[in-house]
Scaffold this motif. Structure first.
Motif, PDB file in Angstrom:
ATOM      1  N   LYS A 113     -24.476   5.092 -10.404  1.00  0.00           N
ATOM      2  CA  LYS A 113     -22.986   4.903 -10.246  1.00  0.00           C
ATOM      3  C   LYS A 113     -22.500   4.340 -11.558  1.00  0.00           C
ATOM      4  N   LEU A 114     -23.187   3.682 -12.466  1.00  0.00           N
ATOM      5  CA  LEU A 114     -23.076   3.109 -13.691  1.00  0.00           C
ATOM      6  C   LEU A 114     -22.871   4.337 -14.578  1.00  0.00           C
ATOM      7  N   LYS A 115     -23.764   5.194 -14.454  1.00  0.00           N
ATOM      8  CA  LYS A 115     -23.979   6.469 -15.305  1.00  0.00           C
ATOM      9  C   LYS A 115     -22.398   7.029 -15.342  1.00  0.00           C
ATOM     10  N   SER A 116     -22.053   7.231 -14.014  1.00  0.00           N
ATOM     11  CA  SER A 116     -20.847   7.947 -13.542  1.00  0.00           C
ATOM     12  C   SER A 116     -19.457   7.324 -14.438  1.00  0.00           C
ATOM     13  N   GLY A 117     -19.939   6.258 -14.960  1.00  0.00           N
ATOM     14  CA  GLY A 117     -18.552   5.557 -15.670  1.00  0.00           C
ATOM     15  C   GLY A 117     -18.436   5.815 -17.137  1.00  0.00           C
ATOM     16  N   TYR A 118     -19.356   6.737 -17.505  1.00  0.00           N
ATOM     17  CA  TYR A 118     -19.454   6.742 -19.232  1.00  0.00           C
ATOM     18  C   TYR A 118     -19.483   8.219 -19.346  1.00  0.00           C
ATOM     19  N   ASP A 119     -18.813   8.795 -20.436  1.00  0.00           N
ATOM     20  CA  ASP A 119     -18.895  10.041 -20.940  1.00  0.00           C
ATOM     21  C   ASP A 119     -20.260  10.233 -21.767  1.00  0.00           C
ATOM     22  N   LEU A 120     -21.031  11.084 -21.270  1.00  0.00           N
ATOM     23  CA  LEU A 120     -22.538  11.331 -21.758  1.00  0.00           C
ATOM     24  C   LEU A 120     -22.531  12.505 -22.785  1.00  0.00           C
ATOM     25  N   MET A 148     -26.648   0.663 -23.145  1.00  0.00           N
ATOM     26  CA  MET A 148     -26.562  -0.980 -23.285  1.00  0.00           C
ATOM     27  C   MET A 148     -26.274  -1.501 -21.912  1.00  0.00           C
ATOM     28  N   ALA A 149     -25.545  -0.742 -21.005  1.00  0.00           N
ATOM     29  CA  ALA A 149     -24.968  -1.270 -19.714  1.00  0.00           C
ATOM     30  C   ALA A 149     -26.474  -1.153 -18.761  1.00  0.00           C
TER      31      ALA A 149
END
Length: 200
Positions: free
Chosen positions: A7-14, A25-26
């Motif tokens: 869920k955390l990963k889905s909030g960032y543009d990798l 970092m998160a």
């Protein structure tokens, strides 16, 4: 933990470096909350492979986060102890010693009302005085609400000159001034958190 990381990963543009760093970092902050060192190590290894970052660098950053969390927990524990000790000596609001956290939330709400008269109608609906646990804070809150709803200003710096129908003696006026002063920078968000603690 896998679900929370996904869920955390889905909030960032990798697809870009900045997004990967922010996600890393998160994720480190999240994993630092794990008490099981083996479990932490497994997830750190996965992060290392997934983002192509040296595992030791992640572990080093996690060590910093773990220490920060430990210091924050220690500070909170010291604050709690200080609050409890001061509550035990409280002669103005003796019920505070039994309900330290809620009584502090009540005080923050009183200060918020004092500094933000425009919130009176909303607070009266959402946190009626009967929800207050301590009698002193309940009477003070009810008096403030009554004065504001009757269109009297209570934000005057001349706090000791406010008339509350003889409700407060000098020691209690001092307490009101202290509550207002200690919570001078209170925000609507702080008030909402206090409201949630009171109506639990």
């Amino acid at each position: 933990m896998e679900y929370r990381l996904a869920k955390l990963k889905s909030g960032y543009d990798l697809s870009n470096e900045n997004g990967r760093i922010q996600y890393l970092m998160a994720a480190v902050e999240l994993l630092a909350g794990l008490e099981n060192a083996i479990e932490r190590d497994v997830y750190v290894s996965r992060l290392s492979q997934e983002l192509n970052v040296d595992k030791n660098a992640i572990l080093q950053q996690m060590s910093v986060s773990v220490r920060k969390k430990a210091r924050a927990a220690q500070r909170q524990q010291q604050r709690d102890m200080t609050e409890q000790l001061s509550a035990r000596r409280d002669t103005v609001n003796p019920e505070k010693r039994r309900y330290v956290r809620v009584a502090n939330a009540e005080e923050r709400l009183i200060a918020c009302l004092f500094h933000n008269n425009d919130l009176a109608q909303s607070l009266n609906r959402r946190v009626p005085p009967e929800k207050f646990v301590t009698a002193f804070n309940r009477r003070l809150y009810q008096s403030l609400l009554g004065k504001i709803i009757n269109e009297e200003t209570v934000t005057s710096p001349q706090i000791y000159r406010l008339s509350f129908g003889g409700m407060l003696r000098r020691t209690k006026w001092v307490r009101l001034a202290k509550i207002v002063q200690e919570n001078a920078g209170i925000t609507a968000k702080d008030a909402e958190e206090s409201r949630a603690q009171i109506i639990l």
